[in-house]
Design a protein around this motif. Structure first.
Motif, mmCIF file in Angstrom:
data_model
loop_
_atom_site.group_PDB
_atom_site.id
_atom_site.type_symbol
_atom_site.label_atom_id
_atom_site.label_comp_id
_atom_site.label_asym_id
_atom_site.label_seq_id
_atom_site.Cartn_x
_atom_site.Cartn_y
_atom_site.Cartn_z
ATOM 1 N N THR A 6 16.768 -45.894 -35.283
ATOM 2 C CA THR A 6 17.990 -45.907 -34.472
ATOM 3 C C THR A 6 18.978 -46.812 -35.206
ATOM 4 N N GLY A 7 20.254 -46.485 -35.181
ATOM 5 C CA GLY A 7 21.237 -47.279 -35.941
ATOM 6 C C GLY A 7 21.125 -47.036 -37.443
ATOM 7 N N ALA A 8 20.516 -45.898 -37.819
ATOM 8 C CA ALA A 8 20.299 -45.579 -39.250
ATOM 9 C C ALA A 8 21.604 -45.423 -40.015
ATOM 10 N N ILE A 12 22.800 -51.945 -42.106
ATOM 11 C CA ILE A 12 21.401 -52.238 -42.440
ATOM 12 C C ILE A 12 20.603 -50.943 -42.501
ATOM 13 N N GLY A 13 20.891 -50.044 -41.559
ATOM 14 C CA GLY A 13 20.158 -48.779 -41.482
ATOM 15 C C GLY A 13 20.239 -47.980 -42.780
ATOM 16 N N GLN A 14 21.429 -47.883 -43.338
ATOM 17 C CA GLN A 14 21.598 -47.075 -44.561
ATOM 18 C C GLN A 14 20.764 -47.631 -45.715
ATOM 19 N N TYR A 29 16.398 -39.776 -37.463
ATOM 20 C CA TYR A 29 17.266 -40.828 -36.914
ATOM 21 C C TYR A 29 17.989 -40.330 -35.683
ATOM 22 N N LEU A 30 18.289 -41.290 -34.805
ATOM 23 C CA LEU A 30 19.063 -40.983 -33.598
ATOM 24 C C LEU A 30 20.478 -41.468 -33.806
ATOM 25 N N THR A 31 21.447 -40.618 -33.457
ATOM 26 C CA THR A 31 22.843 -41.029 -33.579
ATOM 27 C C THR A 31 23.616 -40.614 -32.337
ATOM 28 N N THR A 32 24.609 -41.432 -32.004
ATOM 29 C CA THR A 32 25.465 -41.110 -30.866
ATOM 30 C C THR A 32 26.655 -40.251 -31.309
ATOM 31 N N SER A 33 26.781 -40.020 -32.622
ATOM 32 C CA SER A 33 27.924 -39.251 -33.138
ATOM 33 C C SER A 33 27.452 -37.907 -33.671
ATOM 34 N N LEU A 69 17.354 -50.372 -34.694
ATOM 35 C CA LEU A 69 18.443 -51.220 -35.185
ATOM 36 C C LEU A 69 19.694 -51.142 -34.325
ATOM 37 N N VAL A 70 19.718 -50.176 -33.417
ATOM 38 C CA VAL A 70 20.958 -49.859 -32.729
ATOM 39 C C VAL A 70 21.553 -51.067 -31.991
ATOM 40 N N GLY A 71 22.864 -51.150 -32.011
ATOM 41 C CA GLY A 71 23.511 -52.219 -31.270
ATOM 42 C C GLY A 71 24.993 -52.255 -31.573
ATOM 43 N N GLN A 84 29.242 -56.281 -21.877
ATOM 44 C CA GLN A 84 28.282 -55.375 -21.247
ATOM 45 C C GLN A 84 27.812 -54.310 -22.234
ATOM 46 N N GLU A 85 28.751 -53.841 -23.072
ATOM 47 C CA GLU A 85 28.385 -52.827 -24.077
ATOM 48 C C GLU A 85 27.417 -53.411 -25.119
ATOM 49 N N ILE A 86 27.646 -54.671 -25.484
ATOM 50 C CA ILE A 86 26.746 -55.324 -26.455
ATOM 51 C C ILE A 86 25.321 -55.354 -25.895
ATOM 52 N N VAL A 92 19.633 -50.649 -22.900
ATOM 53 C CA VAL A 92 19.562 -49.286 -22.339
ATOM 54 C C VAL A 92 18.915 -48.332 -23.364
ATOM 55 N N THR A 93 19.260 -48.511 -24.626
ATOM 56 C CA THR A 93 18.673 -47.651 -25.679
ATOM 57 C C THR A 93 17.168 -47.872 -25.772
ATOM 58 N N THR A 94 16.769 -49.142 -25.720
ATOM 59 C CA THR A 94 15.337 -49.475 -25.827
ATOM 60 C C THR A 94 14.584 -48.857 -24.643
ATOM 61 N N SER A 113 11.695 -53.855 -34.490
ATOM 62 C CA SER A 113 13.057 -53.919 -33.970
ATOM 63 C C SER A 113 13.859 -55.066 -34.574
ATOM 64 N N ALA A 114 15.139 -54.807 -34.743
ATOM 65 C CA ALA A 114 16.060 -55.886 -35.095
ATOM 66 C C ALA A 114 16.174 -56.820 -33.897
ATOM 67 N N SER A 115 16.315 -58.109 -34.210
ATOM 68 C CA SER A 115 16.708 -59.094 -33.216
ATOM 69 C C SER A 115 17.648 -60.043 -33.966
ATOM 70 N N ALA A 116 17.924 -61.201 -33.433
ATOM 71 C CA ALA A 116 18.900 -62.050 -34.126
ATOM 72 C C ALA A 116 18.589 -63.530 -33.943
ATOM 73 N N ILE A 117 19.015 -64.322 -34.928
ATOM 74 C CA ILE A 117 18.757 -65.771 -34.858
ATOM 75 C C ILE A 117 19.657 -66.440 -33.816
ATOM 76 N N LYS A 146 17.303 -60.604 -23.566
ATOM 77 C CA LYS A 146 17.190 -59.312 -22.863
ATOM 78 C C LYS A 146 16.680 -58.241 -23.828
ATOM 79 N N TRP A 147 17.176 -58.283 -25.045
ATOM 80 C CA TRP A 147 16.821 -57.299 -26.085
ATOM 81 C C TRP A 147 15.327 -57.419 -26.427
ATOM 82 N N GLU A 148 14.877 -58.650 -26.696
ATOM 83 C CA GLU A 148 13.470 -58.838 -27.075
ATOM 84 C C GLU A 148 12.540 -58.515 -25.905
HETATM 85 N N1 LIG Z 1 24.718 -57.369 -39.866
HETATM 86 C C1 LIG Z 1 24.313 -58.588 -39.477
HETATM 87 O O1 LIG Z 1 24.731 -59.650 -40.044
HETATM 88 C C2 LIG Z 1 23.284 -58.718 -38.370
HETATM 89 C C3 LIG Z 1 22.790 -60.008 -38.055
HETATM 90 C C4 LIG Z 1 21.864 -60.128 -37.033
HETATM 91 C C5 LIG Z 1 21.436 -59.012 -36.333
HETATM 92 N N2 LIG Z 1 21.935 -57.780 -36.654
HETATM 93 C C6 LIG Z 1 21.484 -56.640 -35.848
HETATM 94 O O2 LIG Z 1 20.979 -55.588 -36.652
HETATM 95 C C7 LIG Z 1 21.311 -54.331 -36.064
HETATM 96 C C8 LIG Z 1 21.975 -53.444 -37.102
HETATM 97 O O3 LIG Z 1 23.103 -54.139 -37.634
HETATM 98 P P1 LIG Z 1 24.194 -53.438 -38.579
HETATM 99 O O4 LIG Z 1 24.964 -54.548 -39.198
HETATM 100 O O5 LIG Z 1 23.546 -52.413 -39.424
HETATM 101 O O6 LIG Z 1 25.097 -52.753 -37.459
HETATM 102 P P2 LIG Z 1 26.199 -51.562 -37.612
HETATM 103 O O7 LIG Z 1 26.569 -51.361 -39.028
HETATM 104 O O8 LIG Z 1 27.272 -51.892 -36.647
HETATM 105 O O9 LIG Z 1 25.390 -50.275 -37.128
HETATM 106 C C9 LIG Z 1 24.820 -50.177 -35.845
HETATM 107 C C10 LIG Z 1 24.605 -48.723 -35.467
HETATM 108 O O10 LIG Z 1 24.319 -48.685 -34.061
HETATM 109 C C11 LIG Z 1 24.943 -47.558 -33.449
HETATM 110 N N3 LIG Z 1 25.792 -48.021 -32.338
HETATM 111 C C12 LIG Z 1 26.867 -48.837 -32.416
HETATM 112 N N4 LIG Z 1 27.367 -49.061 -31.196
HETATM 113 C C13 LIG Z 1 26.590 -48.375 -30.325
HETATM 114 C C14 LIG Z 1 26.605 -48.201 -28.911
HETATM 115 N N5 LIG Z 1 27.516 -48.796 -28.143
HETATM 116 N N6 LIG Z 1 25.645 -47.416 -28.348
HETATM 117 C C15 LIG Z 1 24.723 -46.807 -29.103
HETATM 118 N N7 LIG Z 1 24.679 -46.916 -30.456
HETATM 119 C C16 LIG Z 1 25.593 -47.703 -31.045
HETATM 120 C C17 LIG Z 1 25.775 -46.834 -34.496
HETATM 121 O O11 LIG Z 1 25.054 -45.667 -34.879
HETATM 122 P P3 LIG Z 1 25.556 -44.150 -34.520
HETATM 123 O O12 LIG Z 1 27.048 -44.173 -34.690
HETATM 124 O O13 LIG Z 1 24.860 -43.327 -35.552
HETATM 125 O O14 LIG Z 1 25.115 -43.898 -33.137
HETATM 126 C C18 LIG Z 1 25.822 -47.828 -35.672
HETATM 127 O O15 LIG Z 1 25.767 -47.181 -36.914
HETATM 128 C C19 LIG Z 1 22.240 -54.612 -34.874
HETATM 129 O O16 LIG Z 1 21.506 -54.517 -33.691
HETATM 130 C C20 LIG Z 1 22.690 -56.041 -35.115
HETATM 131 O O17 LIG Z 1 22.927 -56.763 -33.927
HETATM 132 C C21 LIG Z 1 22.849 -57.597 -37.651
#
Ligand SMILES: NC(=O)c1ccc[n+]([C@@H]2O[C@H](COP(=O)([O-])OP(=O)(O)OC[C@H]3O[C@@H](n4cnc5c(N)ncnc54)[C@H](OP(=O)(O)O)[C@@H]3O)[C@@H](O)[C@H]2O)c1
Length: 301
Positions: A6-8, A12-14, A29-33, A69-71, A84-86, A92-94, A113-117, A146-148
């Motif tokens: 998820t979030g591919a 990070i996903g790519q 992979y699951l995508t909302t787009s 990874l989604v978020g 609320q969206e964050i 909700v996805t989990t 799963s991704a989480s965060a410091i 909440k995520w963990e």
């Molecule tokens: N980058 C960092 O520094 C960092 C640090 C700590 C933790 N993280 C965590 O690692 C994860 C991935 O990070 P990233 O930097 O790769 O994030 P990103 O580039 O923003 O990608 C996240 C993906 O999640 C999906 N998404 C975004 N908003 C959404 C929503 N409202 N509902 C459902 N899907 C949604 C999108 O995929 P689709 O468009 O394909 O649906 C998007 O490609 C996140 O959870 C982030 O919190 C990242």
């Protein structure tokens, strides 16, 4: 092996997808787009709309591991609606994946799963291990808790759980690094506050390697996903400037100013978390980039 990510399509996903393909791991992979859907032999997209409870159940076919990874980005203004969206985009996805698996015959045995410091409280002194019981009481701490908690529910259906608490991801393709480096390149970079706040960073290549390592070694539990040598904001800013042969001439940016400009979100720039990577190192994982100067050299060619 086949994984569902998820979030591919994100930053990070790519990078993880690229690595999976190098290791002959097929990716669903699951995508909302809908416009991000593709259907290649080793990279197949499935649509979901978590807010409406919609998910294409074919995504689980022959999948053994889920990389979650989604978020929604935390780097957008924290209005009440966006806060609320964050939360929802993680919880909700989990829950939707969990509830779908409860109803389906499936082969999933592990979720990474991704989480965060951001779960660790702001501190100049503490050195955070995964066993730390201290939790941030602000918005970021609340999100991560909440995520963990939601991800840990997978244990109730006998799916192993791993949570990677990710630090500041350094990539030249997006995220925070270009936002820090570009102003320095233009001669308008500055240190935030007194610059003493700890930045526990990780190079994106190591982060993707860490995810596939945890999958392949079947590691479970909590792991800090940060490089072994966190640095101060001052050191990070000056290391980038030195590499670019630029001088930091502007005065430090005061905290109150960024608080006025960004609201609660200013914590992303001023929060201090010194996080330890010993646990993952003890499993045998080796970072390619464990020194900030070398990581910056690699990112800014
Ligand atoms: N980058 C960092 O520094 C960092 C640090 C700590 C933790 N993280 C965590 O690692 C994860 C991935 O990070 P990233 O930097 O790769 O994030 P990103 O580039 O923003 O990608 C996240 C993906 O999640 C999906 N998404 C975004 N908003 C959404 C929503 N409202 N509902 C459902 N899907 C949604 C999108 O995929 P689709 O468009 O394909 O649906 C998007 O490609 C996140 O959870 C982030 O919190 C990242």
């Amino acid at each position: 092996m086949k994984v569902l990510i998820t979030g591919a399509t994100g930053l990070i996903g790519q990078e993880i997808v690229k690595l999976c393909h190098q290791s002959d791991i097929d990716v669903h992979y699951l995508t909302t787009s809908k416009n991000k859907l593709t259907s290649e032999k080793n990279y197949k997209g499935y649509y979901w709309n978590p807010n409406l409870g919609e998910i294409d159940l074919d995504c689980f076919k022959d999948v053994e591991v889920i990389i979650h990874l989604v978020g929604a980005s935390v780097a957008k203004r924290w209005t009440n609606n966006y806060k609320q969206e964050i939360v929802n985009s993680r919880v909700v996805t989990t829950n939707l994946i969990l509830e779908s698996l409860k109803k389906e015959k499936h082969a999933v045995r592990h979720i990474v799963s991704a989480s965060a410091i951001g779960i660790y409280p702001d501190s100049f002194q503490n050195y955070y291990m995964e066993s730390s019981l201290k939790e941030d009481t602000g918005f970021l701490g609340e999100v991560v808790k909440k995520w963990e908690t939601a991800v840990n529910e997978f244990k109730t259906i006998n799916i192993e759980v791993s949570l990677l608490r990710i630090g500041l991801v350094l990539s030249n393709k997006g995220g925070a690094f270009p936002k820090i480096a570009n102003p320095i390149k233009q001669g308008i970079g500055a240190v935030f506050g007194d610059g003493k706040q700890w930045q526990s960073w990780i190079h994106i290549e190591d982060l993707a390697r860490l995810f596939t390592y945890v999958v392949e070694e079947e590691l479970t539990g909590l792991y800090n996903a940060v490089a072994p040598n966190p640095v101060s904001n001052y050191k990070l800013t000056h290391a980038i400037a030195d590499h670019l042969a630029k001088k930091i001439v502007l005065p430090n940016v005061p905290k109150f100013m960024m608080k006025l400009a960004l609201g609660d979100m200013h914590i992303l720039l001023f929060g201090s978390q010194r996080v330890c990577s010993d646990k993952i190192l003890e499993t045998g994982f080796r970072f390619k980039h464990d020194n900030i100067t070398q990581a910056i050299e690699d990112l800014i060619l």
